[in-house]
Scaffold this motif. Structure first.
Motif, PDB file in Angstrom:
ATOM      1  N   VAL A   1       9.184   6.471  -3.792  1.00  0.00           N
ATOM      2  CA  VAL A   1       7.944   6.577  -3.029  1.00  0.00           C
ATOM      3  C   VAL A   1       8.044   5.627  -1.837  1.00  0.00           C
ATOM      4  O   VAL A   1       8.957   4.801  -1.760  1.00  0.00           O
ATOM      5  N   TRP A   2       7.117   5.753  -0.911  1.00  0.00           N
ATOM      6  CA  TRP A   2       7.124   4.885   0.256  1.00  0.00           C
ATOM      7  C   TRP A   2       5.913   3.962   0.213  1.00  0.00           C
ATOM      8  O   TRP A   2       4.826   4.376  -0.199  1.00  0.00           O
ATOM      9  N   VAL A   3       6.145   2.726   0.622  1.00  0.00           N
ATOM     10  CA  VAL A   3       5.070   1.741   0.650  1.00  0.00           C
ATOM     11  C   VAL A   3       5.142   0.969   1.960  1.00  0.00           C
ATOM     12  O   VAL A   3       6.190   0.890   2.600  1.00  0.00           O
ATOM     13  N   ARG A   4       4.014   0.410   2.344  1.00  0.00           N
ATOM     14  CA  ARG A   4       3.974  -0.441   3.518  1.00  0.00           C
ATOM     15  C   ARG A   4       3.199  -1.701   3.185  1.00  0.00           C
ATOM     16  O   ARG A   4       2.529  -1.774   2.147  1.00  0.00           O
ATOM     17  N   ALA A   5       3.310  -2.676   4.057  1.00  0.00           N
ATOM     18  CA  ALA A   5       2.618  -3.955   3.843  1.00  0.00           C
ATOM     19  C   ALA A   5       2.126  -4.451   5.197  1.00  0.00           C
ATOM     20  O   ALA A   5       2.784  -5.261   5.854  1.00  0.00           O
ATOM     21  N   PRO A   6       0.983  -3.962   5.641  1.00  0.00           N
ATOM     22  CA  PRO A   6       0.481  -4.301   6.974  1.00  0.00           C
ATOM     23  C   PRO A   6       0.312  -5.794   7.221  1.00  0.00           C
ATOM     24  O   PRO A   6       0.423  -6.257   8.354  1.00  0.00           O
ATOM     25  N   GLY A   7       0.053  -6.549   6.185  1.00  0.00           N
ATOM     26  CA  GLY A   7      -0.181  -7.980   6.368  1.00  0.00           C
ATOM     27  C   GLY A   7       1.045  -8.841   6.189  1.00  0.00           C
ATOM     28  O   GLY A   7       0.944 -10.069   6.197  1.00  0.00           O
TER      29      GLY A   7
ATOM     30  N   GLN B   1       0.851  -1.187   0.000  1.00  0.00           N
ATOM     31  CA  GLN B   1       0.000   0.000   0.000  1.00  0.00           C
ATOM     32  C   GLN B   1       0.890   1.240   0.000  1.00  0.00           C
ATOM     33  O   GLN B   1       1.976   1.225   0.582  1.00  0.00           O
ATOM     34  N   PRO B   2       0.446   2.329  -0.654  1.00  0.00           N
ATOM     35  CA  PRO B   2       1.216   3.575  -0.566  1.00  0.00           C
ATOM     36  C   PRO B   2       1.301   4.036   0.885  1.00  0.00           C
ATOM     37  O   PRO B   2       0.366   3.853   1.666  1.00  0.00           O
ATOM     38  N   ALA B   3       2.426   4.626   1.238  1.00  0.00           N
ATOM     39  CA  ALA B   3       2.633   5.123   2.596  1.00  0.00           C
ATOM     40  C   ALA B   3       3.099   6.568   2.541  1.00  0.00           C
ATOM     41  O   ALA B   3       3.573   7.057   1.508  1.00  0.00           O
ATOM     42  N   GLN B   4       2.956   7.252   3.663  1.00  0.00           N
ATOM     43  CA  GLN B   4       3.400   8.635   3.765  1.00  0.00           C
ATOM     44  C   GLN B   4       4.915   8.693   3.769  1.00  0.00           C
ATOM     45  O   GLN B   4       5.581   7.966   4.517  1.00  0.00           O
ATOM     46  N   ASN B   5       5.475   9.521   2.927  1.00  0.00           N
ATOM     47  CA  ASN B   5       6.919   9.714   2.910  1.00  0.00           C
ATOM     48  C   ASN B   5       7.331  10.499   4.151  1.00  0.00           C
ATOM     49  O   ASN B   5       6.820  11.593   4.384  1.00  0.00           O
TER      50      ASN B   5
ATOM     51  N   GLY C   1       6.625   1.958   6.836  1.00  0.00           N
ATOM     52  CA  GLY C   1       6.892   1.634   5.441  1.00  0.00           C
ATOM     53  C   GLY C   1       8.359   1.632   5.083  1.00  0.00           C
ATOM     54  O   GLY C   1       9.242   1.852   5.931  1.00  0.00           O
ATOM     55  N   VAL C   2       8.630   1.384   3.808  1.00  0.00           N
ATOM     56  CA  VAL C   2      10.002   1.348   3.287  1.00  0.00           C
ATOM     57  C   VAL C   2      10.021   2.068   1.947  1.00  0.00           C
ATOM     58  O   VAL C   2       8.990   2.191   1.282  1.00  0.00           O
TER      59      VAL C   2
ATOM     60  N   SER D   1      10.008  12.062   4.810  1.00  0.00           N
ATOM     61  CA  SER D   1      10.835  13.248   4.560  1.00  0.00           C
ATOM     62  C   SER D   1       9.952  14.437   4.209  1.00  0.00           C
ATOM     63  O   SER D   1       8.799  14.301   3.834  1.00  0.00           O
ATOM     64  N   SER D   2      10.511  15.603   4.320  1.00  0.00           N
ATOM     65  CA  SER D   2       9.765  16.827   4.041  1.00  0.00           C
ATOM     66  C   SER D   2      10.528  17.708   3.068  1.00  0.00           C
ATOM     67  O   SER D   2      11.759  17.664   2.991  1.00  0.00           O
ATOM     68  N   VAL D   3       9.806  18.466   2.309  1.00  0.00           N
ATOM     69  CA  VAL D   3      10.389  19.435   1.397  1.00  0.00           C
ATOM     70  C   VAL D   3       9.835  20.811   1.752  1.00  0.00           C
ATOM     71  O   VAL D   3       8.608  21.010   1.756  1.00  0.00           O
ATOM     72  N   ARG D   4      10.728  21.730   2.093  1.00  0.00           N
ATOM     73  CA  ARG D   4      10.331  23.088   2.482  1.00  0.00           C
ATOM     74  C   ARG D   4       9.307  23.063   3.619  1.00  0.00           C
ATOM     75  O   ARG D   4       8.349  23.840   3.652  1.00  0.00           O
ATOM     76  N   GLY D   5       9.513  22.113   4.531  1.00  0.00           N
ATOM     77  CA  GLY D   5       8.661  22.062   5.699  1.00  0.00           C
ATOM     78  C   GLY D   5       7.315  21.420   5.485  1.00  0.00           C
ATOM     79  O   GLY D   5       6.509  21.323   6.404  1.00  0.00           O
ATOM     80  N   GLU D   6       7.039  20.943   4.268  1.00  0.00           N
ATOM     81  CA  GLU D   6       5.749  20.323   4.003  1.00  0.00           C
ATOM     82  C   GLU D   6       5.939  18.832   3.729  1.00  0.00           C
ATOM     83  O   GLU D   6       6.803  18.427   2.969  1.00  0.00           O
TER      84      GLU D   6
END
Length: 221
Positions: A182-188, A149-153, A196-197, A155-160
């Protein structure tokens, strides 16, 4: 390693290593090269090893040296391996008690840590694990992709904070078409951190450096 192998190494410590006699295919098959041409002719297919006893012996005594060259310790002698894809080929396994999905190497070792994923232009998915560099076997790739599944990255760019792609199709397209990590995770799945990774695009020429292995071993390493 097997105790008998360790004993042979201690008894005969200076047996020269050999190159060109053994290869590991993209599907995780050990192949013998009677002509010793596995390194000199990377396209040479060799012959499949079919003996279950020999295959188990190779699996138990498969190691890596300080130069990232993988070998089979055959008694006192190292038999270096040509890697057609990566040091390990990963298959999916399901825990019979929990029903949770996991990854296991072609040699029967369970993966407990997925550090990063790398996707090439042909759709092959490589993995950095605590055991070494690996490739998800083609037959298992759909199952792994379905678990991601897509995950939240983080890292931040310009504070966002960067926003995650909405779907895995978006994540893969962003990775391959835009060259973005991009970042992804695999809860199962076992081995994936909760946050994520990274999933990064990779060129064939980058794999050995990123996953720290050498496909074609050589004696001057």
């Amino acid at each position: 390693m097997d105790p008998s192998v360790l004993a042979a190494m201690a008894r005969w410590p200076n047996v020269p290593a050999v190159y060109g006699w053994l290869s590991l295919t993209e599907s995780g098959q050990w192949r013998l090269h009677p002509a010793g041409d596995a390194v000199q002719q990377p396209e040479a297919a060799g012959e499949p090893i079919t003996s279950a006893q020999i295959l188990a012996f190779i699996d138990r005594n498969y190691e890596v040296d300080s130069a990232g060259q993988w070998f089979f310790q055959n008694g006192p002698q190292r038999v270096y391996v040509r890697l057609d894809a990566a040091p390990y080929i990963l298959h999916t396994v399901t825990d019979t008690q929990t029903g949770r999905l996991g990854l296991r190497t072609h040699t029967g070792l369970d993966v407990s840590e997925v550090k990063a994923l790398y996707l090439d232009s042909e759709g092959r998915l490589y993995v950095a694990t605590e055991r070494g560099g690996a490739l998800i076997a083609g037959r298992d790739l759909p199952v792994v992709i379905d678990a991601l599944q897509p995950a939240q990255n983080p890292s931040s760019v310009r504070g966002e904070t960067r926003h995650a792609p909405e779907t895995m199709d978006d994540a893969i397209a962003s990775c391959l078409d835009s060259g973005r990590t991009v970042w992804v995770r695999a809860p199962g799945m076992r081995g994936f951190a909760e946050h994520g990774v990274p999933l990064a695009p990779v060129a064939d020429t980058q794999l050995e450096s990123l996953l720290e292995f050498r496909r074609l071993p050589r004696g001057d390493a």
